[in-house]
Design a protein around this motif. Structure first.
Motif, PDB file in Angstrom:
ATOM      1  N   THR A  54       0.870  -1.164   0.000  1.00 40.17           N
ATOM      2  CA  THR A  54       0.000   0.000   0.000  1.00 40.17           C
ATOM      3  C   THR A  54       0.911   1.218   0.000  1.00 40.17           C
ATOM      4  N   LEU A  55       0.724   2.085  -0.991  1.00 41.09           N
ATOM      5  CA  LEU A  55       1.488   3.320  -1.100  1.00 41.09           C
ATOM      6  C   LEU A  55       0.548   4.481  -0.803  1.00 41.09           C
ATOM      7  N   SER A  56       0.950   5.344   0.108  1.00 45.58           N
ATOM      8  CA  SER A  56       0.175   6.568   0.340  1.00 45.58           C
ATOM      9  C   SER A  56       1.144   7.743   0.372  1.00 45.58           C
ATOM     10  N   LEU A  57       0.661   8.887  -0.081  1.00 45.43           N
ATOM     11  CA  LEU A  57       1.486  10.091  -0.087  1.00 45.43           C
ATOM     12  C   LEU A  57       0.593  11.311  -0.149  1.00 45.43           C
ATOM     13  N   ASP A  58       1.128  12.400   0.347  1.00 41.58           N
ATOM     14  CA  ASP A  58       0.448  13.690   0.230  1.00 41.58           C
ATOM     15  C   ASP A  58       0.999  14.357  -1.015  1.00 41.58           C
ATOM     16  N   ILE A  59       0.109  14.825  -1.877  1.00 46.19           N
ATOM     17  CA  ILE A  59       0.563  15.452  -3.111  1.00 46.19           C
ATOM     18  C   ILE A  59      -0.412  16.573  -3.490  1.00 46.19           C
ATOM     19  N   SER A  60       0.145  17.734  -3.773  1.00 48.68           N
ATOM     20  CA  SER A  60      -0.675  18.893  -4.129  1.00 48.68           C
ATOM     21  C   SER A  60       0.055  19.708  -5.194  1.00 48.68           C
ATOM     22  N   ASP A  61      -0.635  20.693  -5.751  1.00 46.05           N
ATOM     23  CA  ASP A  61      -0.015  21.550  -6.760  1.00 46.05           C
ATOM     24  C   ASP A  61      -0.379  23.004  -6.504  1.00 46.05           C
ATOM     25  N   ASN A  62       0.182  23.888  -7.306  1.00 47.74           N
ATOM     26  CA  ASN A  62      -0.114  25.315  -7.160  1.00 47.74           C
ATOM     27  C   ASN A  62      -1.129  25.781  -8.204  1.00 47.74           C
ATOM     28  N   GLY A  63      -1.934  24.857  -8.708  1.00 45.71           N
ATOM     29  CA  GLY A  63      -2.985  25.194  -9.668  1.00 45.71           C
ATOM     30  C   GLY A  63      -2.706  24.634 -11.049  1.00 45.71           C
ATOM     31  N   GLY A  64      -3.725  24.602 -11.869  1.00 45.94           N
ATOM     32  CA  GLY A  64      -3.576  24.067 -13.224  1.00 45.94           C
ATOM     33  C   GLY A  64      -3.781  22.573 -13.272  1.00 45.94           C
ATOM     34  N   LYS A 120      -5.369  12.686 -11.733  1.00 49.21           N
ATOM     35  CA  LYS A 120      -5.289  14.128 -11.486  1.00 49.21           C
ATOM     36  C   LYS A 120      -4.844  14.381 -10.049  1.00 49.21           C
ATOM     37  N   ILE A 121      -3.942  15.340  -9.881  1.00 49.67           N
ATOM     38  CA  ILE A 121      -3.497  15.742  -8.550  1.00 49.67           C
ATOM     39  C   ILE A 121      -4.493  16.782  -8.045  1.00 49.67           C
ATOM     40  N   THR A 122      -5.127  16.465  -6.913  1.00 51.67           N
ATOM     41  CA  THR A 122      -6.211  17.314  -6.395  1.00 51.67           C
ATOM     42  C   THR A 122      -5.895  17.926  -5.038  1.00 51.67           C
ATOM     43  N   GLY A 123      -4.732  17.628  -4.483  1.00 53.27           N
ATOM     44  CA  GLY A 123      -4.377  18.155  -3.167  1.00 53.27           C
ATOM     45  C   GLY A 123      -4.739  17.228  -2.034  1.00 53.27           C
ATOM     46  N   ASP A 124      -5.346  16.095  -2.337  1.00 49.19           N
ATOM     47  CA  ASP A 124      -5.721  15.121  -1.317  1.00 49.19           C
ATOM     48  C   ASP A 124      -4.620  14.083  -1.143  1.00 49.19           C
ATOM     49  N   LYS A 125      -4.675  13.350  -0.026  1.00 55.67           N
ATOM     50  CA  LYS A 125      -3.790  12.203   0.162  1.00 55.67           C
ATOM     51  C   LYS A 125      -4.174  11.160  -0.882  1.00 55.67           C
ATOM     52  N   LYS A 126      -3.190  10.580  -1.522  1.00 54.64           N
ATOM     53  CA  LYS A 126      -3.437   9.521  -2.512  1.00 54.64           C
ATOM     54  C   LYS A 126      -2.997   8.193  -1.918  1.00 54.64           C
ATOM     55  N   THR A 127      -3.771   7.153  -2.190  1.00 56.17           N
ATOM     56  CA  THR A 127      -3.439   5.804  -1.744  1.00 56.17           C
ATOM     57  C   THR A 127      -3.592   4.855  -2.924  1.00 56.17           C
ATOM     58  N   PHE A 128      -2.588   3.974  -3.089  1.00 58.01           N
ATOM     59  CA  PHE A 128      -2.569   3.034  -4.210  1.00 58.01           C
ATOM     60  C   PHE A 128      -2.204   1.644  -3.698  1.00 58.01           C
ATOM     61  N   ASN A 129      -2.738   0.626  -4.361  1.00 54.94           N
ATOM     62  CA  ASN A 129      -2.302  -0.749  -4.145  1.00 54.94           C
ATOM     63  C   ASN A 129      -1.285  -1.066  -5.232  1.00 54.94           C
ATOM     64  N   SER A 142       4.683   6.861   2.096  1.00 58.56           N
ATOM     65  CA  SER A 142       4.606   5.662   2.934  1.00 58.56           C
ATOM     66  C   SER A 142       4.304   4.443   2.071  1.00 58.56           C
ATOM     67  N   LEU A 143       5.242   3.524   2.021  1.00 55.04           N
ATOM     68  CA  LEU A 143       5.075   2.265   1.286  1.00 55.04           C
ATOM     69  C   LEU A 143       5.180   1.136   2.300  1.00 55.04           C
ATOM     70  N   LYS A 144       4.057   0.442   2.523  1.00 50.00           N
ATOM     71  CA  LYS A 144       4.024  -0.631   3.511  1.00 50.00           C
ATOM     72  C   LYS A 144       3.582  -1.927   2.844  1.00 50.00           C
ATOM     73  N   GLN A 145       4.284  -2.996   3.194  1.00 55.90           N
ATOM     74  CA  GLN A 145       3.956  -4.308   2.639  1.00 55.90           C
ATOM     75  C   GLN A 145       2.669  -4.817   3.256  1.00 55.90           C
ATOM     76  N   LYS A 146       1.807  -5.385   2.408  1.00 56.55           N
ATOM     77  CA  LYS A 146       0.563  -5.989   2.902  1.00 56.55           C
ATOM     78  C   LYS A 146       0.885  -7.364   3.484  1.00 56.55           C
ATOM     79  N   LYS A 147       0.175  -7.699   4.512  1.00 53.99           N
ATOM     80  CA  LYS A 147       0.390  -9.022   5.168  1.00 53.99           C
ATOM     81  C   LYS A 147      -0.398 -10.090   4.461  1.00 53.99           C
TER      82      LYS A 147
END
Length: 162
Positions: A84-94, A120-129, A157-162
């Motif tokens: 599970t990968l999660s990260l905070d990602i935001s932009d300055n517009g556009g 799309k980068i929306t300023g929210d925390k993103k989470t991916f499998n 944050s990259l954490k291995q799934k059990k």
């Protein structure tokens, strides 16, 4: 002349040793707070005149006057498995997007295979499998479509799934 050749060999050997000290990871938790530059076990691949750097306790992708250039941040090698990968990602517009790749060889973009389609980068925390069938790097590709556009990444944050 012999000293110059010897110095070159020692320098090259030192560079190879630095990369050899990076180990294959099964988890990465990074807030970038202590980074003054890109960590030696990570790889920054800015495109052309665009910039990719560590500053203000985060990673910054910046287009300058070169929108549309591919910019990648490559992690250290990661053990095969499900994550599970999660990260905070935001932009300055556009319009900005994030795409994730499995990377066999960080210096060869032909070895990059998309595993998470651009979103799309929306300023929210993103989470991916994420699923890696063999030990590989992850590549985070940011696309900036405007002049003087920036994307800010933090709390990786990259954490291995059990």
């Amino acid at each position: 002349m012999k000293r110059i050749v010897l110095a070159g060999i020692l320098t090259l050997g030192g560079l190879l040793t630095v990369k050899a000290q990076c180990k294959t990871e099964s988890a990465i938790i990074e807030n970038f707070d202590t980074w003054k530059d890109i960590n030696k076990c990570w790889t920054a691949k800015p495109g052309g005149k665009a910039m990719l750097y560590a500053s203000d306790k985060k990673i910054i992708f910046y287009s300058m006057n070169s929108p549309g250039e591919d910019m990648y941040l490559i992690t250290p090698k990661i053990k095969a498995g499900n994550y599970t990968l999660s990260l905070d990602i935001s932009d300055n517009g556009g319009e900005t997007t994030l795409e994730i790749f499995s990377v066999n060889n960080a210096s060869d973009t032909k070895s990059y295979v998309s595993i998470v389609k651009p979103s799309k980068i929306t300023g929210d925390k993103k989470t991916f499998n994420i699923s890696l069938k063999k030990d590989m790097h992850l590549g985070l590709k940011v696309l900036l479509n405007g002049v003087h556009q920036a994307v800010y990444m933090d709390n990786f944050s990259l954490k291995q799934k059990k």
